[in-house]
Design an enzyme around this catalytic site. Structure first.
Site, PDB file in Angstrom:
ATOM      1  N   ASP A  11       0.857  -1.182   0.000  1.00 21.62           N
ATOM      2  CA  ASP A  11       0.000   0.000   0.000  1.00 21.62           C
ATOM      3  C   ASP A  11       0.893   1.232   0.000  1.00 21.62           C
ATOM      4  OD1 ASP A  11      -2.270  -1.557   0.129  1.00 21.62           O
ATOM      5  OD2 ASP A  11      -2.491  -1.380   2.294  1.00 21.62           O
ATOM      6  N   ASP A 130     -13.439  -4.356  -2.284  1.00 20.81           N
ATOM      7  CA  ASP A 130     -13.324  -4.200  -0.830  1.00 20.81           C
ATOM      8  C   ASP A 130     -14.642  -4.629  -0.203  1.00 20.81           C
ATOM      9  OD1 ASP A 130     -10.783  -3.185  -1.224  1.00 20.81           O
ATOM     10  OD2 ASP A 130     -11.446  -1.104  -1.224  1.00 20.81           O
TER      11      ASP A 130
END
EC number: 4.3.2.10
Length: 257
Positions: A11, A130
């Protein structure tokens, strides 16, 4: 049988690799290029990079580090972050990425999936999903803008329905980010993976929850996912990728050596 993939996830925020817990409270892990190099040398099958605030900031992933990563690793890598047009995707692929992944932009404009698949081929178009389990409703819900705690929101889509929709539109691979498990290292949500696997006919990558080697084995042997993505166990050197592959081979999981 196709070998199962081990995929470190990096990330990226403000030019550095970060890691949160359940998509919140991100801490800085280190610089992008050295980490990418380390994972490639350890035996990772591919890497995934998420510029986690690009979509919520209304910008495209910073391409300068994409080119630097391409120079130092010899394994495939996928890049995500604010890719809203075919031109955005083309630039990232030109800078050396092998795949692009879209998440929030696909929810905002589902036709983008088809446009990218038609232009670049389904093999390099990944859709990230997600997915959050809502205990009150008992349903898995798709969330958007999860890289920004203040802008994160539920969408109208239940996870299973969105998985089917993105496949119809041309997704070549799906990464299922299980938000409840993210960063807590208690194992992947096997029930959710099996639910999604039933309706997913493209490669499916599990993401969120890896804490021990057995969690990877469980994901492969009990849900038949094609790859497992993890972050904190690799960043914090809790698990070495080479040792993980040795362990998985002992558990009758086909891995690349």
């Amino acid at each position: 049988m196709l070998a199962k993939r081990i995929i470190p996830c990096l990330d990226v925020k403000d030019g550095q690799v970060v890691k949160g817990v359940q998509f919140r409270n991100h801490e800085i892990i280190g610089d992008i290029v050295p980490l990418a190099q380390r994972y490639a040398e350890e035996g990772a099958d591919e890497l995934v990079f998420y510029d986690i605030t690009a979509s919520s900031d209304g910008r495209v992933v910073d391409k300068s580090w994409v080119a630097r990563v391409a120079e130092v690793i010899d394994i495939p890598f996928c890049v995500a972050g604010g890719i809203k047009t075919a031109e955005d995707a083309a630039k990232i692929l030109e800078f050396g990425a092998d795949k692009v992944s879209i998440n929030s932009p696909a929810l905002a404009n589902p036709e983008l999936i088809t446009e990218l698949a038609d232009k670049f081929g389904v093999q390099c178009i990944v859709v990230g999903i997600d997915s959050y389990f809502d205990k009150e409703t008992g349903k898995y819900q798709v969330y958007q803008f999860t890289g920004d705690e203040e802008r994160t929101k539920a969408t109208k889509w239940e996870t299973k329905d969105w998985v089917q929709e993105v496949q119809k539109r041309g997704a070549g691979e799906i990464v299922l980010n299980m938000m409840n498990q993210d960063g807590v290292r208690n194992g992947y949500d096997l029930e959710q993976l099996n639910m999604v696997r039933e309706v997913c006919h493209v490669p499916l990558i599990a993401s969120g929850g890896a804490g021990e080697m057995v969690h990877f084995a469980d994901a492969y042997n009990k849900t038949n996912v094609d790859g497992a993505l993890a972050a904190s166990v690799f960043h914090k050197q809790i698990i070495n990728i080479g040792e993980l592959k040795d362990y998985l081979a002992e558990q009758d999981v086909e891995v690349r050596r």
